[in-house]
Design an enzyme around this catalytic site. Structure first.
Site, PDB file in Angstrom:
ATOM      1  CG  HIS A   1      -6.041  -2.459   0.810  1.00 20.71           C
ATOM      2  ND1 HIS A   1      -5.459  -2.155  -0.399  1.00 20.71           N
ATOM      3  CD2 HIS A   1      -5.371  -1.725   1.742  1.00 20.71           C
ATOM      4  CE1 HIS A   1      -4.499  -1.268  -0.225  1.00 20.71           C
ATOM      5  NE2 HIS A   1      -4.407  -1.001   1.073  1.00 20.71           N
TER       6      HIS A   1
ATOM      7  CB  SER B   1      -0.960  -0.040   1.187  1.00 22.13           C
ATOM      8  OG  SER B   1      -2.045   0.835   1.010  1.00 22.13           O
TER       9      SER B   1
END
Length: 234
Positions: free
Chosen positions: A212, A77
């Protein structure tokens, strides 16, 4: 000398995220967590507020830890963007490049991404927005005392990401592998695939089960996948 995987944390995270896995038996590589100011043993230091400054901290640690041996870089990320800029900084310094860059849970540099605008939000609203965007919750976010300790670094990292503009220059020269949770609603597949535009050696998107923060549900699968990718590009 075994290859070393330098692991950069996601927003608000620190080296402690990866330390429990440093001596994992059976791994074909060595895990080295990379630390950022404002967390863990560097908690008293002020978090960095620009991508360039954060990348410098990471590049210096990586150069020291590599000690001339082969290495790869992994980031998730925010950490994926930080890994990219760190590798570019190493190249600008004339340092030995990694053999492989593995980015996870991130659209390619230059792709528009949701903004946090954390400066406009109080802690409750900030956490709620983050939870909604990422689809992930952390028990520490519900504990006022822990939240007070953790949020400054998290806010700083996400502010860096909000302002992020990729550094100019030639594409990377090493292969890039892109890990993405198949249920990740924050990062579209086509935006992850655009990492191929940032390397002359090609990029491959690897589907991972989950959202995610897919790896928090199956850390061993992450390490196994990294080993497979490293072997394939060795």
């Amino acid at each position: 000398m075994p290859l070393t995987v330098m692991c950069l944390p996601y927003a608000g995270g620190g080296a402690g995220v990866f330390r429990p896995w440093q001596n994992q038996p059976g791994l074909p590589y060595r895990i080295v967590p990379v630390q950022l100011p404002g967390r863990d043993e560097w908690f008293v230091q002020e978090p960095r507020t620009t991508m360039a400054d954060a990348a410098r901290v990471c590049a210096d640690q990586i150069r020291e830890s590599a000690a001339g041996g082969p290495f790869a870089v992994f980031g998730h990320s925010f950490g994926a963007l930080l890994a990219y800029e760190t590798v570019r900084l190493l190249a600008a310094d004339g340092a030995a490049p990694p053999e492989h860059l593995v980015v996870s849970g991130a659209a390619a540099p230059g792709v528009a991404r949701p903004r946090m605008d954390g400066a406009l939000l109080d802690d409750d609203a900030f956490v709620a927005r983050l939870r909604g965007l990422v689809g992930y919750d952390h028990e520490a976010w519900h504990e006022p005392e822990l939240r007070e300790l953790l949020l400054p670094a998290l806010r700083a990292d996400l502010e860096i990401q909000d302002r992020y503009v990729p550094s100019p220059g030639a594409p990377l020269t090493m292969p890039v592998s892109v890990l993405r949770g198949t249920g990740d609603e924050l990062v579209r597949y086509e935006d992850a695939a655009r990492w191929a535009e940032h390397t002359s050696s090609g990029a491959t998107v690897v589907d991972m089960p989950g959202g995610h923060m897919y790896f928090t549900q199956d850390w061993p699968l992450l390490w196994k996948t990294l080993g497979t990718l490293i072997e394939a590009h060795g």
